[in-house]
Scaffold this motif. Structure first.
Motif, mmCIF file in Angstrom:
data_model
loop_
_atom_site.group_PDB
_atom_site.id
_atom_site.type_symbol
_atom_site.label_atom_id
_atom_site.label_comp_id
_atom_site.label_asym_id
_atom_site.label_seq_id
_atom_site.Cartn_x
_atom_site.Cartn_y
_atom_site.Cartn_z
ATOM 1 N N PHE A 195 35.039 42.352 33.225
ATOM 2 C CA PHE A 195 35.281 41.190 34.078
ATOM 3 C C PHE A 195 35.946 41.571 35.395
ATOM 4 C CE2 PHE A 195 35.174 39.717 29.744
ATOM 5 C CZ PHE A 195 34.519 38.501 29.790
ATOM 6 N N THR A 196 36.182 42.833 35.626
ATOM 7 C CA THR A 196 37.038 43.262 36.730
ATOM 8 C C THR A 196 36.255 44.095 37.733
ATOM 9 O OG1 THR A 196 38.847 43.366 35.139
ATOM 10 C CG2 THR A 196 39.243 44.323 37.291
ATOM 11 N N VAL A 197 36.531 43.841 38.996
ATOM 12 C CA VAL A 197 35.932 44.585 40.105
ATOM 13 C C VAL A 197 37.057 45.204 40.927
ATOM 14 C CG1 VAL A 197 34.573 44.420 42.224
ATOM 15 C CG2 VAL A 197 33.885 43.123 40.204
ATOM 16 N N LEU A 198 36.916 46.479 41.232
ATOM 17 C CA LEU A 198 37.884 47.148 42.098
ATOM 18 C C LEU A 198 37.444 46.978 43.547
ATOM 19 C CD1 LEU A 198 40.377 48.993 42.424
ATOM 20 C CD2 LEU A 198 38.808 50.939 42.293
ATOM 21 N N VAL A 199 38.288 46.401 44.350
ATOM 22 C CA VAL A 199 37.996 46.162 45.768
ATOM 23 C C VAL A 199 38.869 47.099 46.593
ATOM 24 C CG1 VAL A 199 37.925 44.456 47.620
ATOM 25 C CG2 VAL A 199 37.456 43.756 45.272
ATOM 26 N N ARG A 200 38.241 47.867 47.459
ATOM 27 C CA ARG A 200 38.960 48.816 48.307
ATOM 28 C C ARG A 200 38.680 48.507 49.768
ATOM 29 N NH1 ARG A 200 38.214 54.730 45.611
ATOM 30 N NH2 ARG A 200 40.278 55.015 46.492
ATOM 31 N N SER A 201 39.507 49.072 50.618
ATOM 32 C CA SER A 201 39.376 48.920 52.069
ATOM 33 C C SER A 201 39.434 47.445 52.477
ATOM 34 C CB SER A 201 38.066 49.564 52.558
ATOM 35 O OG SER A 201 38.034 49.653 53.954
ATOM 36 N N ILE A 202 40.447 46.743 51.987
ATOM 37 C CA ILE A 202 40.676 45.357 52.400
ATOM 38 C C ILE A 202 41.178 45.373 53.841
ATOM 39 C CG2 ILE A 202 41.970 43.244 51.895
ATOM 40 C CD1 ILE A 202 42.244 44.266 49.023
ATOM 41 N N PRO A 203 40.565 44.614 54.747
ATOM 42 C CA PRO A 203 40.993 44.661 56.154
ATOM 43 C C PRO A 203 42.377 44.038 56.342
ATOM 44 C CG PRO A 203 39.350 42.947 55.830
ATOM 45 C CD PRO A 203 39.432 43.707 54.543
ATOM 46 N N PHE A 204 43.111 44.564 57.290
ATOM 47 C CA PHE A 204 44.439 44.045 57.598
ATOM 48 C C PHE A 204 44.330 42.918 58.611
ATOM 49 C CE2 PHE A 204 48.215 44.128 60.370
ATOM 50 C CZ PHE A 204 49.179 43.758 59.437
ATOM 51 N N VAL A 205 44.934 41.804 58.299
ATOM 52 C CA VAL A 205 44.975 40.642 59.187
ATOM 53 C C VAL A 205 46.424 40.438 59.604
ATOM 54 C CG1 VAL A 205 44.527 38.176 59.407
ATOM 55 C CG2 VAL A 205 42.995 39.598 58.042
ATOM 56 N N PRO A 206 46.726 40.471 60.904
ATOM 57 C CA PRO A 206 48.124 40.295 61.344
ATOM 58 C C PRO A 206 48.698 38.974 60.852
ATOM 59 C CG PRO A 206 46.740 41.069 63.152
ATOM 60 C CD PRO A 206 45.815 40.727 62.027
ATOM 61 N N GLY A 207 49.909 39.061 60.340
ATOM 62 C CA GLY A 207 50.584 37.870 59.865
ATOM 63 C C GLY A 207 50.251 37.478 58.447
#
Length: 739
Positions: A195-207
């Motif tokens: 049931f699980t997905v590994l998510v990588r390289s999440i973009p950085f959003v200021p704030g």
């Protein structure tokens, strides 16, 4: 090398094996060695201590062999998982195919080789091993048909055992293991990784924190399937927090003697926030407490860490979906137009996660792979030095010219036999012990997400390394320059192999003795663990059995070792069939010894679901095709165009068989079947099991584990204006284990 030198090597290794087997049968009965020889069983059940004055403890026995022989495949599956069953299938397959090859080649090919030329044979002990190889067959001899017939029989039997044959005790290996993998998938309905997905390289959003960005993305694009997520944190910062908390816990232990306690805290909660939010106002008089309640100040060497949540968070998270099918769909899709952002892949099992690799930026991975590839190539060329030296020992004439002061010593028969028959394989075997830790280091630098993935990567590196250095470089022996010149001319490789393998068969026989027979005895003895346990208990006087010594089965070293012997067996089967009985004995002993180790020594820390089998299948087919190509070159050298003509269709048919298996079975080992996942989802939905599964998901991927029997007052956490502040409390957990 002559028969006497071969028998000298065999005698030395047999004596070592008998000695180690005898010591093992006695040492395994000693209570002080339980952790060494019964580590897995000791971790699961409490073993009975033997009577220290019992005479039986000091008498060698073969009871462990009988126990290993009687153990069924279902018991191995229960104890070691599907990976252990696949490894046992490798050995069973090797026993079957080389039993058939030994019967055919020993009674058909070996007499043809021995009487291939009209010559006066010496007494058996003085005969050169070359007279037992195909090099002793006269050019243009009609008896080369025996070799062609044996090659056809071995090739067809190998393909039949890999897939086709279903008669009697034989089974369809690839098809059977594929079914076992599907059964393994269906038999683990509560596996959180489905049931699980590994998510990588999440973009950085200021704030915004990474957690908030991820939740907004998946609630927008997967609104009906998204369940929750668990962020991955920087382990170094977390460890620093825990060290500071431990110092405060020790200092404040006396202050909390009034019985007040704090709520325990763990990163793995149902909330998607980085910290579990607790109010700074106590819910009741006994349940919560603030740092201001204590009338003491922290010492100078202890400080309270105040960190914003993004400092702890990595741009990596485990995302939980409501169904297995939705999770698989998410892993197969490109999430955005930028393939370097929002990278998704199937998550490994919770206890298989390699947390240290998740904090490494995704954009660095391709650079790491290139760097490790170059490092592996450099290490491979550096290893040519001991290999070339080993081959120099097998050629006494060159050795005498290089070292003139050894001429008198080398003229003695016993020294001659030891140097040519035993020493080369020992030096090579000892040199090869540096390969697994080096390749494991290279695989760790590549930053795989799971321990099984790291072992699989190391397994492939070790396999390629041993095949190239132990097989090809030893066969194409000589100086390093001449070896490189051979590899520069690809068209000449089959011809060079055809010339070299019959002459190098004697070295491979001694290598089977040293690395095979004696290596198995050392594996059974667990020499390194035994010595460490001896030092710990009888020198350091620490008599407790530490379970941190227990290891998982070293598939990354043992699978390449077995496959190398498979390659040697195939390539020498019709060239030098005298090796087959020794090789067959190795596989028989490996079957019993490794089964004993799986039952008693090694823990099953994770299960990849038999992912090593495609490696085994592809390597076996490669070995078979290489043997056929070498035979084609030999038939050309021996001026037998008819045998050469019949070998070409055999090569084509073997390649077609390999391609069919790749198309038919290999996808099952790469991607799960939607049909199976949907059926499992429907069964869980009809059985109302989803709620229980969701509860398991929320605490499955804990970067810092917290078990119920260890739950005690720990760290209270408050959150004020998006600032998380850790407050140490008495009775807190130990650093590095719980938070």
């Amino acid at each position: 090398m002559d028969i006497a030198a071969l028998l000298t090597s065999a005698g030395i290794n047999i004596a070592l094996c008998v000695l180690l087997f005898t010591l093992y049968s006695v040492l395994r009965k000693q209570p002080s060695n339980r952790i060494v020889y019964f580590g897995r069983r000791l971790a699961s059940v409490q073993l009975r201590s033997n009577d220290p004055f019992s005479l039986e403890r000091f008498v060698p026995s073969t009871s462990w062999l009988i126990k290993a022989w009687e153990t069924t495949e279902d018991e191995i599956l229960t104890v070691g998982g599907l990976d252990a069953v696949v490894f046992q299938r490798i050995l069973i397959f090797s026993i079957r195919i080389f039993s058939i090859a030994a019967v055919i080649c020993m009674f058909l090919v070996l007499p043809v080789n021995y009487y291939g030329k009209e010559m006066a044979h010496k007494r058996l002990g003085a005969e050169s091993l070359d007279v037992f190889t195909i090099g002793n067959v006269q050019e243009g001899s009609v008896w080369l048909w025996a070799h062609c017939l044996a090659l056809y029989t071995i090739s067809c039997t190998t393909c039949a055992l890999l897939y086709f044959l279903t008669i009697g005790p034989f089974i369809q290996e690839y098809k059977s293991i594929t079914k076992m993998r599907l059964t393994h998938l269906r038999g683990s309905p509560t596996n959180s990784s489905h049931f699980t997905v590994l998510v990588r390289s999440i973009p950085f959003v200021p704030g915004e924190s990474y957690s908030h960005t991820l939740k907004k993305f998946f609630t927008t694009y997967y609104p009906s399937n998204y369940l929750a997520h668990q962020m991955v944190h920087h382990s170094g910062v977390v460890q620093k927090l825990m060290d500071e908390a431990e110092k405060m816990c020790k200092m404040l232990s006396a202050v909390s003697s009034d019985g007040r306690s704090l709520k325990p805290f763990c990163f793995c909660t149902s909330s998607t926030l980085s910290f579990h939010i607790l109010s700074d106002q106590p819910e009741s008089g006994d349940e919560s407490i603030r740092y201001s309640d204590f009338e003491i100040a922290p010492p100078d060497n202890v400080r309270i860490l105040t960190l914003h949540a993004p400092v702890l968070e990595c741009p990596v998270a485990f995302v939980f979906f409501k169904t297995r099918f939705a999770a698989v769909v998410a892993t197969q899709m490109l999430q955005t137009t930028n393939p370097m952002l929002w990278v998704t892949e199937q998550a490994p099992e919770p206890h298989d996660v390699l947390w240290s690799s998740l904090s490494i930026p995704y954009k660095q991975l391709w650079l790491r792979k290139i760097a490790t590839l170059l490092a592996a190539i450099v290490f491979m060329f550096l290893f040519l030095v001991p290999v070339t030296f080993v081959q120099g020992l097998t050629q006494l004439d060159k050795l005498s010219k290089t070292f003139p002061f050894l001429r008198g010593l080398l003229k003695k028969d016993y020294i001659n036999h030891v140097v040519t028959g035993y020493l080369p394989s020992v030096i090579l075997t000892l040199s090869l012990y540096t390969v697994p830790p080096t390749m494991m280091l290279f695989s760790a630098i590549e930053a795989p997400i799971s321990r099984s993935g790291r072992k699989k990567s190391a397994c492939l590196k070790i396999l390629y390394f041993t095949i190239l250095n132990v097989f090809f470089v030893n066969v194409l022996s000589g100086s390093v320059i001449s070896q490189l010149s051979v590899f520069s001319s690809v068209r000449d490789i089959p011809l060079e192999l055809a010339k070299a393998i019959p002459t190098q068969a004697s070295f491979f026989m001694t290598y089977v003795f040293t690395s095979g027979w004696t290596g198995l005895a050392c594996e059974l003895m667990q020499l390194f663990t035994f010595v460490c346990n001896l030092v710990k208990k009888f020198i350091l006087r620490n008599y407790e059995d530490a379970h941190d010594w227990l290891m998982a089965f070293p598939y990354h070293t043992e699978v390449p070792r077995v496959l190398l012997f498979v390659l040697i067996g195939f390539s020498c089967s019709i060239m030098a069939p005298l090796i087959l009985p020794f090789l067959l004995f190795y596989f028989f002993m490996a079957y019993l010894i490794y089964k004993n180790q799986i039952l008693n020594v090694y823990l099953k820390k994770y299960d990849s679901g038999g992912l090593f089998w495609p490696i085994v299948h592809n390597t076996t087919v490669f070995s078979l095709v290489l043997t056929q190509i070498i035979a084609l070159g030999v038939f050309g050298i021996k001026d037998s165009p008819v045998a050469s003509g019949f070998t070409i269709p055999l090569i084509v048919c073997t390649l077609l068989f390999s391609e069919y298996c790749r198309q038919r079975f290999q996808p099952v080992f790469k991607k799960p079947a939607a049909q199976v996942l949907i059926d499992m989802d429907r069964e869980d939905e009809n059985g109302d099991r989803f709620e229980d599964i969701y509860n398991r998901l929320r605490t499955a991927y804990c970067q810092i584990q917290l078990t119920s029997h260890e739950l005690r007052p720990g760290l209270a956490v408050t959150r004020v204006n998006d600032v998380a502040e850790t407050i140490p409390c008495s009775g807190g957990p130990k650093p590095g284990s719980f938070l």
